[in-house]
Design an enzyme around this catalytic site. Structure first.
Site, PDB file in Angstrom:
ATOM      1  N   LEU A   1       0.845  -1.199   0.000  1.00  0.00           N
ATOM      2  CA  LEU A   1       0.000   0.000   0.000  1.00  0.00           C
ATOM      3  C   LEU A   1       0.877   1.246   0.000  1.00  0.00           C
ATOM      4  O   LEU A   1       1.917   1.295   0.675  1.00  0.00           O
ATOM      5  CB  LEU A   1      -0.915   0.012   1.226  1.00  0.00           C
ATOM      6  CG  LEU A   1      -1.847  -1.182   1.409  1.00  0.00           C
ATOM      7  CD1 LEU A   1      -2.876  -0.879   2.486  1.00  0.00           C
ATOM      8  CD2 LEU A   1      -2.522  -1.586   0.121  1.00  0.00           C
TER       9      LEU A   1
ATOM     10  N   ASN B   1       4.704  -7.854   6.511  1.00  0.00           N
ATOM     11  CA  ASN B   1       5.590  -7.270   7.527  1.00  0.00           C
ATOM     12  C   ASN B   1       4.910  -6.190   8.365  1.00  0.00           C
ATOM     13  O   ASN B   1       5.575  -5.402   9.030  1.00  0.00           O
ATOM     14  CB  ASN B   1       6.832  -6.682   6.846  1.00  0.00           C
ATOM     15  CG  ASN B   1       6.486  -5.601   5.828  1.00  0.00           C
ATOM     16  OD1 ASN B   1       5.478  -5.701   5.140  1.00  0.00           O
ATOM     17  ND2 ASN B   1       7.302  -4.575   5.728  1.00  0.00           N
ATOM     18  N   GLU B   2       3.579  -6.152   8.333  1.00  0.00           N
ATOM     19  CA  GLU B   2       2.854  -5.069   9.004  1.00  0.00           C
ATOM     20  C   GLU B   2       3.281  -4.893  10.460  1.00  0.00           C
ATOM     21  O   GLU B   2       3.472  -3.759  10.926  1.00  0.00           O
ATOM     22  CB  GLU B   2       1.333  -5.305   8.923  1.00  0.00           C
ATOM     23  CG  GLU B   2       0.702  -4.924   7.598  1.00  0.00           C
ATOM     24  CD  GLU B   2       0.851  -5.974   6.512  1.00  0.00           C
ATOM     25  OE1 GLU B   2       1.574  -6.970   6.720  1.00  0.00           O
ATOM     26  OE2 GLU B   2       0.240  -5.802   5.449  1.00  0.00           O
TER      27      GLU B   2
ATOM     28  N   GLY C   1       1.123  -5.303   1.208  1.00  0.00           N
ATOM     29  CA  GLY C   1       0.086  -5.348   0.165  1.00  0.00           C
ATOM     30  C   GLY C   1       0.574  -6.014  -1.123  1.00  0.00           C
ATOM     31  O   GLY C   1      -0.223  -6.601  -1.859  1.00  0.00           O
TER      32      GLY C   1
HETATM   33  C1  LIG Z   1      -3.603   1.157   8.442  1.00  0.00           C
HETATM   34  C2  LIG Z   1      -3.854  -0.264   8.067  1.00  0.00           C
HETATM   35  C3  LIG Z   1      -2.966  -0.736   6.915  1.00  0.00           C
HETATM   36  C4  LIG Z   1      -2.787  -2.207   6.998  1.00  0.00           C
HETATM   37  C5  LIG Z   1      -2.185  -2.895   5.809  1.00  0.00           C
HETATM   38  C6  LIG Z   1      -0.949  -2.297   5.261  1.00  0.00           C
HETATM   39  C7  LIG Z   1      -0.401  -2.823   4.174  1.00  0.00           C
HETATM   40  C8  LIG Z   1       0.761  -2.228   3.480  1.00  0.00           C
HETATM   41  O1  LIG Z   1       1.049  -2.622   2.370  1.00  0.00           O
HETATM   42  S1  LIG Z   1       1.678  -0.977   4.246  1.00  0.00           S
HETATM   43  C9  LIG Z   1       3.082  -0.716   3.185  1.00  0.00           C
HETATM   44  C10 LIG Z   1       4.175  -1.639   3.580  1.00  0.00           C
HETATM   45  N1  LIG Z   1       5.267  -1.569   2.659  1.00  0.00           N
HETATM   46  C11 LIG Z   1       6.536  -1.654   3.045  1.00  0.00           C
HETATM   47  O2  LIG Z   1       6.840  -1.782   4.197  1.00  0.00           O
HETATM   48  C12 LIG Z   1       7.541  -1.554   1.948  1.00  0.00           C
HETATM   49  C13 LIG Z   1       8.534  -0.471   2.206  1.00  0.00           C
HETATM   50  N2  LIG Z   1       9.478  -0.418   1.100  1.00  0.00           N
HETATM   51  C14 LIG Z   1      10.544  -1.236   0.953  1.00  0.00           C
HETATM   52  O3  LIG Z   1      10.774  -2.148   1.702  1.00  0.00           O
HETATM   53  C15 LIG Z   1      11.466  -0.927  -0.185  1.00  0.00           C
HETATM   54  O4  LIG Z   1      11.155   0.347  -0.680  1.00  0.00           O
HETATM   55  C16 LIG Z   1      11.398  -1.944  -1.353  1.00  0.00           C
HETATM   56  C17 LIG Z   1      12.009  -3.285  -0.898  1.00  0.00           C
HETATM   57  C18 LIG Z   1       9.997  -2.168  -1.848  1.00  0.00           C
HETATM   58  C19 LIG Z   1      12.251  -1.401  -2.536  1.00  0.00           C
HETATM   59  O5  LIG Z   1      13.537  -1.088  -2.078  1.00  0.00           O
HETATM   60  P1  LIG Z   1      14.478  -0.150  -2.969  1.00  0.00           P
HETATM   61  O6  LIG Z   1      14.483  -0.605  -4.381  1.00  0.00           O
HETATM   62  O7  LIG Z   1      15.785  -0.076  -2.239  1.00  0.00           O
HETATM   63  O8  LIG Z   1      13.751   1.273  -2.982  1.00  0.00           O
HETATM   64  P2  LIG Z   1      13.722   2.380  -1.821  1.00  0.00           P
HETATM   65  O9  LIG Z   1      13.501   1.768  -0.503  1.00  0.00           O
HETATM   66  O10 LIG Z   1      14.928   3.253  -1.981  1.00  0.00           O
HETATM   67  O11 LIG Z   1      12.395   3.169  -2.194  1.00  0.00           O
HETATM   68  C20 LIG Z   1      12.349   4.007  -3.364  1.00  0.00           C
HETATM   69  C21 LIG Z   1      11.302   5.077  -3.133  1.00  0.00           C
HETATM   70  O12 LIG Z   1      10.028   4.465  -3.007  1.00  0.00           O
HETATM   71  C22 LIG Z   1       9.394   4.911  -1.791  1.00  0.00           C
HETATM   72  N3  LIG Z   1       8.538   3.829  -1.246  1.00  0.00           N
HETATM   73  C23 LIG Z   1       8.900   2.594  -0.902  1.00  0.00           C
HETATM   74  N4  LIG Z   1       7.850   1.905  -0.466  1.00  0.00           N
HETATM   75  C24 LIG Z   1       6.779   2.719  -0.527  1.00  0.00           C
HETATM   76  C25 LIG Z   1       5.393   2.559  -0.202  1.00  0.00           C
HETATM   77  N5  LIG Z   1       4.883   1.405   0.284  1.00  0.00           N
HETATM   78  N6  LIG Z   1       4.581   3.627  -0.387  1.00  0.00           N
HETATM   79  C26 LIG Z   1       5.057   4.783  -0.869  1.00  0.00           C
HETATM   80  N7  LIG Z   1       6.381   4.992  -1.199  1.00  0.00           N
HETATM   81  C27 LIG Z   1       7.210   3.958  -1.030  1.00  0.00           C
HETATM   82  C28 LIG Z   1      10.577   5.201  -0.887  1.00  0.00           C
HETATM   83  O13 LIG Z   1      10.195   6.042   0.158  1.00  0.00           O
HETATM   84  C29 LIG Z   1      11.527   5.860  -1.845  1.00  0.00           C
HETATM   85  O14 LIG Z   1      11.109   7.176  -2.064  1.00  0.00           O
HETATM   86  P3  LIG Z   1      12.162   8.377  -2.207  1.00  0.00           P
HETATM   87  O15 LIG Z   1      12.908   8.393  -0.916  1.00  0.00           O
HETATM   88  O16 LIG Z   1      11.320   9.601  -2.435  1.00  0.00           O
HETATM   89  O17 LIG Z   1      13.037   8.012  -3.368  1.00  0.00           O
END
Ligand SMILES: CCCCC/C=C/C(=O)SCCNC(=O)CCNC(=O)[C@H](O)C(C)(C)COP(=O)(O)OP(=O)(O)OC[C@H]1O[C@@H](n2cnc3c(N)ncnc32)[C@H](O)[C@@H]1OP(=O)(O)O
Length: 290
Positions: A114, A183-184, A159
């Site tokens: 998400l 990993n929530e 997600g």
């Molecule tokens: C309230 C009830 C909700 C319950 C259910 C929730 C479900 C969910 O899905 S919550 C989201 C959980 N997601 C994560 O924990 C993933 C976090 N991200 C990562 O682990 C990594 O980004 C990666 C493994 C997906 C990719 O790694 P990498 O290629 O090294 O890229 P970066 O970490 O450098 O990220 C680049 C860029 O993208 C932004 N970003 C990453 N994930 C998200 C996201 N889920 N939503 C929005 N933006 C995301 C990250 O912040 C970087 O942005 P900039 O710093 O502006 O470049």
């Protein structure tokens, strides 16, 4: 044999009309595309695209490939989820389509889950709309009448993992950098019960309990061992393997497979009938401290 198949087809259509099956699409029974002997005609391809997702449908095999192409990490924003549902609905309504392979066009990431920016500093109405879109995505994919194969060519947390889990079969690329899981808990949030149920269905209760409580992101071999992914392949074999798996699943009569899928995925009905409330604005604010 033909009479049995015809009767079963009629029964399946009646069940679909009565609403016992998933309500959004009726089963396709032995569509023309599947009976066409391979090789007689050149492959027919149709494609459609938006700025988040590319879809290509090979009408000779009945198999569509959906590629996520939303940089940097295919996060599931409201726009993305909306485009996803529209694309899936188009395929469900296309009689030439029987199977869907979901993969990523972004290197190293299948989907980051998400979009966190959708859950911070927005209005109550926005949270409600976003949450509805998350549920809609899951209801449609988990309940799809198509054969769905996730070709996971990168990391797939939260997600992103839910999308893969909602498919019928998961193939993941072997790469020591890739991880997958819900990993929530690591983020200080709770995976909704329908994330949890989908996970339990794939890996069993004990493995799910441990993994969810610890918010684990699993390496590819570990995900394979616990049944979170069904197969592991080198990157260059992913597409070939997904096509081979799809052919195996499409070899069965659609109505029998669809009714069986419907029977196995009962939680779908629980969610669609009870329609759990959107988390409140203060819940999102507390969760993400924003
Ligand atoms: C309230 C009830 C909700 C319950 C259910 C929730 C479900 C969910 O899905 S919550 C989201 C959980 N997601 C994560 O924990 C993933 C976090 N991200 C990562 O682990 C990594 O980004 C990666 C493994 C997906 C990719 O790694 P990498 O290629 O090294 O890229 P970066 O970490 O450098 O990220 C680049 C860029 O993208 C932004 N970003 C990453 N994930 C998200 C996201 N889920 N939503 C929005 N933006 C995301 C990250 O912040 C970087 O942005 P900039 O710093 O502006 O470049």
């Amino acid at each position: 044999m033909a009479a049995v198949a015809a009767a079963a087809g009629t029964f399946a259509r009646r069940m679909a009309r009565s609403g016992v099956l998933f309500p959004r699409s009726s089963p396709q029974v032995w569509p023309q595309a599947a009976r066409q002997p391979p090789g007689l005609l050149p492959a027919q391809r149709r494609a459609f695209s938006n700025n988040k997702i590319l879809v290509e449908l090979d009408t000779s095999s009945g198999v569509a490939t959906m590629k996520f192409k939303s940089p940097p990490v295919n996060s599931l924003s409201l726009d993305f989820l909306t485009e996803f549902c529209i694309s899936l609905e188009k395929l469900e309504n296309d009689r030439a389509c029987r199977g869907l392979i979901i993969t990523s066009a972004i290197p190293r990431v299948f989907s980051s889950g998400l979009d966190i920016t959708e859950m911070c500093g927005k209005s109550t109405e926005h949270y409600a709309e976003f949450w509805r879109a998350v549920q809609e995505m899951w209801i449609r994919l988990y309940g799809s009448n198509l054969v769905t194969v996730a070709a996971i060519n990168g990391s797939s947390p939260a997600g992103g993992c839910l999308i893969a889990l909602s498919c019928d079969y998961r193939i993941m690329v072997e790469n020591p950098k890739y991880v997958i899981g819900l990993n929530e808990a690591q983020l200080g949030i709770v995976a909704p019960f329908w994330f949890k149920d989908t996970f339990v269905n794939a890996v069993g209760h004990r493995a799910a309990e441990r993994s969810l409580q610890l918010g684990l992101l699993h390496s590819v071999p570990e995900a394979h061992r616990m049944g979170l992914v069904d197969e592991v392949v080198p990157e260059e074999k992913l597409q070939e393997k997904a096509v081979a798996v799809m052919a195996q699943w499409l070899a069965l009569p659609d109505h029998a497979r669809q009714l069986t899928k419907s029977m196995m995925r009962k939680t779908f009905r629980t969610l669609s009938s009870s329609h759990p409330k959107t988390p409140s604005r203060s819940h999102f604010q507390r969760t993400w401290r924003c």
